[in-house]
Design a protein around this motif. Sequence first.
Motif, mmCIF file in Angstrom:
data_model
loop_
_atom_site.group_PDB
_atom_site.id
_atom_site.type_symbol
_atom_site.label_atom_id
_atom_site.label_comp_id
_atom_site.label_asym_id
_atom_site.label_seq_id
_atom_site.Cartn_x
_atom_site.Cartn_y
_atom_site.Cartn_z
ATOM 1 N N GLU A 291 0.839 -1.207 0.000
ATOM 2 C CA GLU A 291 0.000 0.000 0.000
ATOM 3 C C GLU A 291 0.867 1.248 0.000
ATOM 4 O O GLU A 291 0.533 2.244 -0.650
ATOM 5 C CB GLU A 291 -0.954 -0.029 1.196
ATOM 6 N N ALA A 292 2.007 1.190 0.733
ATOM 7 C CA ALA A 292 2.929 2.334 0.719
ATOM 8 C C ALA A 292 3.479 2.536 -0.690
ATOM 9 O O ALA A 292 3.591 3.667 -1.173
ATOM 10 C CB ALA A 292 4.062 2.101 1.711
ATOM 11 N N ARG A 293 3.795 1.418 -1.360
ATOM 12 C CA ARG A 293 4.282 1.503 -2.751
ATOM 13 C C ARG A 293 3.210 2.101 -3.651
ATOM 14 O O ARG A 293 3.477 2.955 -4.500
ATOM 15 C CB ARG A 293 4.584 0.090 -3.261
ATOM 16 N N LEU A 294 1.985 1.630 -3.436
ATOM 17 C CA LEU A 294 0.856 2.090 -4.236
ATOM 18 C C LEU A 294 0.665 3.597 -4.072
ATOM 19 O O LEU A 294 0.505 4.336 -5.047
ATOM 20 C CB LEU A 294 -0.399 1.335 -3.788
ATOM 21 N N LEU A 295 0.713 4.059 -2.818
ATOM 22 C CA LEU A 295 0.532 5.487 -2.544
ATOM 23 C C LEU A 295 1.603 6.303 -3.268
ATOM 24 O O LEU A 295 1.309 7.314 -3.911
ATOM 25 C CB LEU A 295 0.601 5.733 -1.033
ATOM 26 N N LYS A 296 2.855 5.855 -3.193
ATOM 27 C CA LYS A 296 3.945 6.595 -3.837
ATOM 28 C C LYS A 296 3.779 6.588 -5.353
ATOM 29 O O LYS A 296 4.015 7.609 -6.005
ATOM 30 C CB LYS A 296 5.303 6.002 -3.425
ATOM 31 N N LEU A 298 0.992 6.420 -7.010
ATOM 32 C CA LEU A 298 -0.117 7.314 -7.367
ATOM 33 C C LEU A 298 0.310 8.778 -7.252
ATOM 34 O O LEU A 298 -0.041 9.610 -8.095
ATOM 35 C CB LEU A 298 -1.341 7.027 -6.488
ATOM 36 N N LEU A 299 1.092 9.084 -6.198
ATOM 37 C CA LEU A 299 1.565 10.469 -6.045
ATOM 38 C C LEU A 299 2.477 10.847 -7.213
ATOM 39 O O LEU A 299 2.420 11.977 -7.725
ATOM 40 C CB LEU A 299 2.292 10.641 -4.712
ATOM 41 N N LYS A 300 3.303 9.885 -7.662
ATOM 42 C CA LYS A 300 4.169 10.164 -8.811
ATOM 43 C C LYS A 300 3.337 10.444 -10.064
ATOM 44 O O LYS A 300 3.705 11.273 -10.890
ATOM 45 C CB LYS A 300 5.129 8.996 -9.050
ATOM 46 N N ARG A 301 2.203 9.747 -10.189
ATOM 47 C CA ARG A 301 1.317 10.016 -11.332
ATOM 48 C C ARG A 301 0.796 11.443 -11.267
ATOM 49 O O ARG A 301 0.724 12.146 -12.267
ATOM 50 C CB ARG A 301 0.128 9.058 -11.322
ATOM 51 N N VAL A 302 0.399 11.863 -10.058
ATOM 52 C CA VAL A 302 -0.115 13.232 -9.896
ATOM 53 C C VAL A 302 0.996 14.231 -10.245
ATOM 54 O O VAL A 302 0.767 15.236 -10.926
ATOM 55 C CB VAL A 302 -0.618 13.456 -8.445
ATOM 56 N N ILE A 303 2.218 13.929 -9.801
ATOM 57 C CA ILE A 303 3.352 14.822 -10.065
ATOM 58 C C ILE A 303 3.606 14.919 -11.572
ATOM 59 O O ILE A 303 3.808 16.003 -12.116
ATOM 60 C CB ILE A 303 4.613 14.330 -9.305
ATOM 61 N N ARG A 304 3.557 13.757 -12.259
ATOM 62 C CA ARG A 304 3.763 13.760 -13.717
ATOM 63 C C ARG A 304 2.679 14.583 -14.406
ATOM 64 O O ARG A 304 2.940 15.380 -15.290
ATOM 65 C CB ARG A 304 3.713 12.333 -14.271
ATOM 66 N N ALA A 305 1.440 14.375 -13.944
ATOM 67 C CA ALA A 305 0.315 15.032 -14.610
ATOM 68 C C ALA A 305 0.328 16.539 -14.401
ATOM 69 O O ALA A 305 -0.127 17.288 -15.269
ATOM 70 C CB ALA A 305 -0.996 14.445 -14.089
ATOM 71 N N THR A 306 0.848 16.993 -13.266
ATOM 72 C CA THR A 306 0.753 18.417 -12.961
ATOM 73 C C THR A 306 2.049 19.175 -13.254
ATOM 74 O O THR A 306 2.067 20.395 -13.179
ATOM 75 C CB THR A 306 0.404 18.622 -11.469
ATOM 76 N N GLY A 307 3.129 18.463 -13.577
ATOM 77 C CA GLY A 307 4.428 19.135 -13.687
ATOM 78 C C GLY A 307 4.932 19.319 -15.096
ATOM 79 O O GLY A 307 6.100 19.650 -15.299
ATOM 80 N N GLN A 308 4.042 19.112 -16.084
ATOM 81 C CA GLN A 308 4.529 19.110 -17.462
ATOM 82 C C GLN A 308 5.157 20.417 -17.903
ATOM 83 O O GLN A 308 6.071 20.431 -18.718
ATOM 84 C CB GLN A 308 3.388 18.735 -18.415
ATOM 85 N N THR A 309 4.668 21.526 -17.375
ATOM 86 C CA THR A 309 5.178 22.814 -17.849
ATOM 87 C C THR A 309 6.311 23.351 -16.969
ATOM 88 O O THR A 309 6.849 24.411 -17.235
ATOM 89 C CB THR A 309 4.047 23.860 -17.869
ATOM 90 N N LEU A 310 6.659 22.601 -15.893
ATOM 91 C CA LEU A 310 7.691 23.084 -14.986
ATOM 92 C C LEU A 310 9.076 22.620 -15.425
ATOM 93 O O LEU A 310 9.223 21.496 -15.900
ATOM 94 C CB LEU A 310 7.465 22.499 -13.580
ATOM 95 N N PRO A 311 10.105 23.490 -15.258
ATOM 96 C CA PRO A 311 11.459 22.966 -15.403
ATOM 97 C C PRO A 311 11.679 21.964 -14.265
ATOM 98 O O PRO A 311 11.088 22.118 -13.189
ATOM 99 C CB PRO A 311 12.346 24.203 -15.219
ATOM 100 N N ASP A 312 12.475 20.932 -14.497
ATOM 101 C CA ASP A 312 12.552 19.889 -13.483
ATOM 102 C C ASP A 312 13.495 20.274 -12.348
ATOM 103 O O ASP A 312 14.583 19.753 -12.197
ATOM 104 C CB ASP A 312 12.963 18.557 -14.120
ATOM 105 N N GLN A 313 13.007 21.214 -11.497
ATOM 106 C CA GLN A 313 13.856 21.726 -10.417
ATOM 107 C C GLN A 313 14.113 20.695 -9.328
ATOM 108 O O GLN A 313 14.998 20.845 -8.517
ATOM 109 C CB GLN A 313 13.179 22.937 -9.761
#
Length: 346
Positions: A291-296, A298-313
């Motif tokens: 479940e901890a793996r699953l949570l991480k 899913l969070l990475k998916r959210v990060i990918r989906a929301t970070g497309q226009t950001l420089p990868d700081q």
Amino acid sequence: MTHSSNVDAKQFRQALGSFTTGVTVVTTRGTEGEDVGLTANSFNSVSLDPPMVLWSLDRKSSSAAAFMAAEHFAVHILASDQEHVSNQFAKRGVDRFAGLAVERGHGEVPLLDGCSARFECRTSYRHDGGDHVIFVGEVVSFDSFGRAPLVFHGGNYGLLMKKKTADVEDASSSFGDDWLGFLLGRAYYQMLMPLRAKVERQGLGDVHYNLLSALSMGDDRSVAELSRLVEITGHRVTDEHFEALATCELIVVEDGERVRFTEAGRRYAIELMAAGKAAEGDAERELDYNEARLLKLLLKRVIRATGQTLPDQWRKENFWRENNVWGQAAAAPNAAASPSPESPRS
Ligand SMILES: Cc1cc2nc3c(=O)[nH]c(=O)nc-3n(C[C@H](O)[C@H](O)[C@H](O)COP(=O)(O)O)c2cc1C
């Protein structure tokens, strides 16, 4: 045997895929003494007394002759980290046992390790099952290793998340529960409460904590670089923040430019790191490994989906230096337990 039916094979498969299963590898010893095995999700339990299980095999399978002749077979219920084993045993034209440790069971059947459970069976019946043969086996011995299982659904592997009664109760307990931003923010805030309390005892706050974190990933950085690294968290960094850390004798700022840890500061950063790990452990208390793996994930998916226009700081190479405190803490594991610099000047 001919079956005339107007069932669309693709649609039928798709409908069957809505039944969620585990994944097994079934093995046996071939007539020439060779190891034989394939991935199968048609496994199921049949009887408790006598203990019996079943699975079905495609008549056209390259393994069919071996299983039709075999007195014994073994079913391995794969663990969540054995996706590669499942893929390997579903491939044609490869040595499916390559790179895997093999023991011998009843009838010299190859046994694999690392799985969630394993059943050694004597073939009791072979039933006609259309284009498949249904094998029913009496379980002669079994092992249960307690590892989380690999899941298969709709043609994809999945991870298992167990529902808890509290999940349902919590669903209506807070005004923001349907808003992802609220949940992320609240979880983050609550998770860091013990750490926040610790830095507050020093008269410090979130920005100071973030500055110390950035410095612990690589000591001796410029004021400008540290400020830039911390400001991606949304906090504004000012000279006062550096001054407060210097007054607590956690850092020194040389010529108003280079920032370095003091010895007390380095120890304090290691303590914060240990407290951070403990806070993460507490946060994951209600989650098992999967479940901890699953949570991480899913969070990475959210990060990918929301970070497309950001420089990868947030890239590791922007933070990470050879002289990070984490490596030093690992080299001296007792450092985290050393006396607290709650009052570094005393
Ligand atoms: C998740 C999964 C489940 C499978 N389940 C079965 C099954 O229950 N029975 C079967 O005969 N083949 C099943 N297969 C297909 C076989 O593993 C294998 O790919 C197929 O037998 C092709 O190789 P072969 O012709 O050498 O047997 C499954 C494959 C996958 C990936």
